[in-house]
Design a protein around this motif. Sequence first.
Motif, PDB file in Angstrom:
ATOM      1  N   THR A   1       0.844  -1.191   0.000  1.00 17.90           N
ATOM      2  CA  THR A   1       0.000   0.000   0.000  1.00 17.90           C
ATOM      3  C   THR A   1       0.879   1.241   0.000  1.00 17.90           C
ATOM      4  OG1 THR A   1      -0.133  -0.193   2.415  1.00 17.90           O
ATOM      5  CG2 THR A   1      -1.972  -1.064   1.128  1.00 17.90           C
TER       6      THR A   1
ATOM      7  N   GLY B   1       0.647   5.560   0.071  1.00 14.60           N
ATOM      8  CA  GLY B   1      -0.149   6.766   0.252  1.00 14.60           C
ATOM      9  C   GLY B   1       0.522   7.965  -0.396  1.00 14.60           C
TER      10      GLY B   1
ATOM     11  N   ARG C   1      -0.828  -0.676  -4.502  1.00 14.56           N
ATOM     12  CA  ARG C   1      -2.214  -0.260  -4.253  1.00 14.56           C
ATOM     13  C   ARG C   1      -2.156   1.172  -3.717  1.00 14.56           C
ATOM     14  NH1 ARG C   1      -4.077  -3.998  -0.021  1.00 14.56           N
ATOM     15  NH2 ARG C   1      -1.868  -4.471   0.275  1.00 14.56           N
TER      16      ARG C   1
ATOM     17  N   HIS D   1      -3.206   4.896  -2.549  1.00 19.57           N
ATOM     18  CA  HIS D   1      -4.238   5.657  -1.838  1.00 19.57           C
ATOM     19  C   HIS D   1      -3.844   7.133  -1.904  1.00 19.57           C
ATOM     20  CE1 HIS D   1      -4.377   1.578  -0.324  1.00 19.57           C
ATOM     21  NE2 HIS D   1      -5.522   1.795   0.282  1.00 19.57           N
TER      22      HIS D   1
ATOM     23  N   GLU E   1      -8.589   8.699  -9.026  1.00 20.57           N
ATOM     24  CA  GLU E   1      -9.358   7.486  -9.320  1.00 20.57           C
ATOM     25  C   GLU E   1      -9.203   7.087 -10.787  1.00 20.57           C
ATOM     26  OE1 GLU E   1     -13.273   8.581  -7.981  1.00 20.57           O
ATOM     27  OE2 GLU E   1     -13.034   7.410  -6.131  1.00 20.57           O
TER      28      GLU E   1
ATOM     29  N   ALA F   1      -6.069   4.938  -8.520  1.00 18.33           N
ATOM     30  CA  ALA F   1      -6.063   4.877  -7.054  1.00 18.33           C
ATOM     31  C   ALA F   1      -7.152   3.929  -6.573  1.00 18.33           C
ATOM     32  CB  ALA F   1      -6.282   6.271  -6.461  1.00 18.33           C
TER      33      ALA F   1
ATOM     34  N   TRP G   1      -8.215   4.008  -3.414  1.00 18.27           N
ATOM     35  CA  TRP G   1      -8.954   4.742  -2.376  1.00 18.27           C
ATOM     36  C   TRP G   1      -8.547   6.199  -2.467  1.00 18.27           C
ATOM     37  CZ3 TRP G   1      -7.586   7.862   1.744  1.00 18.27           C
ATOM     38  CH2 TRP G   1      -8.576   8.113   2.714  1.00 18.27           C
TER      39      TRP G   1
ATOM     40  N   PRO H   1      -7.977   5.212   5.677  1.00 16.42           N
ATOM     41  CA  PRO H   1      -8.092   4.237   4.588  1.00 16.42           C
ATOM     42  C   PRO H   1      -8.395   2.850   5.138  1.00 16.42           C
ATOM     43  CG  PRO H   1      -5.789   4.732   5.024  1.00 16.42           C
ATOM     44  CD  PRO H   1      -6.593   5.669   5.878  1.00 16.42           C
TER      45      PRO H   1
ATOM     46  N   SER I   1       4.480   5.948   2.327  1.00 19.28           N
ATOM     47  CA  SER I   1       3.729   7.160   1.987  1.00 19.28           C
ATOM     48  C   SER I   1       4.699   8.233   1.533  1.00 19.28           C
ATOM     49  CB  SER I   1       2.912   7.671   3.176  1.00 19.28           C
ATOM     50  OG  SER I   1       1.771   6.864   3.395  1.00 19.28           O
TER      51      SER I   1
END
Length: 330
Positions: free
Chosen positions: A169, A171, A192, A194, A207, A211, A213, A221, A228
Amino acid sequence: MLAMVVRETRPIEENPLVLEETPTPNIAGDEMLLKVRACGICHTDLHIAEGDLTLPKLPLIPGHQVVGTVVTPSASGCFAAGDRVGVTWFSSSCGVCGYCTSGRENLCSDAQFTGLHRDGGFAEYMVVKEMSAFAIPPNFSDAEATPLLCGGVIGYRALKLSKAAPGGTLGLYGFGNSAHLVIQIAVNMGCRVHVFTRSRKHRDLAEDLGAVWVGTADGTPPHPMDSSIIFAPAGELIPKALRVLSKGGVLTLAGITMSRIPEMPYDLLYHERCINSVANTTRQDASELLMIVGTIPVRTVVEQFALGQANEALTLMKTSYLDAGAALIP
């Protein structure tokens, strides 16, 4: 040649950049003469024009996101006349200090930068050291390639320092020029992503670019972030990003400047969370990025201005009226 020259720094609304006829520069040694095809603008150019940075010389021609064609190659001949190349902020370093010999030339105390120590691309012609020029992938027009050479390279270095990995993930805080390029690379490598931003328009774009989220920095999230990157120059985002960073996660600060970081509890850093910053870039970063974007689908959006409109374009940037990147076309 025509060039936009800073002779005296002052607010951009007072037009510190003046269109002048100046001599076409001469080359020496390992240098090449370029015909500038497009030069992107960025906030560093604004800081230079307004005197926020200590300037090593005046008069000065800014501009460090340059796409041009080789007019006069260097003696070594790595590039030929007519080749299209790009020029970044990083120009040169001493080459012998511990930073340079360990692959960290961006930290060299004697580093020099395009459009600051050396005249840049707000002109019809410019000189560049051959080792600091890079072939531009053919899938980008001149203007479309300019954001890659600053926001793109900085964002790519931040992505590397964040230790983002496929399946993890990631960010992104703030969704300007750098972030909208980074997300395309990160999604392609299987992250993934965010995105944390206040702008509805930026959330929609995030989006659209893949993204999983989107929300604000105060949102939570569905999963902690393994990595991040903060692009916005807002110190108050650091504790908010740490709040949703996983144990052992890395938070990378990609901005040149940042507002004051608020006091925060040690618990936010505990469990081996790390914070690092990005300081300039290396030539290796630029070379790697341009190789990547030449093989994966990455799109940029650039508004074009005439060379003599540099003050106008920088004013629009300062007042947040630009919806995309911007480039001057000599």
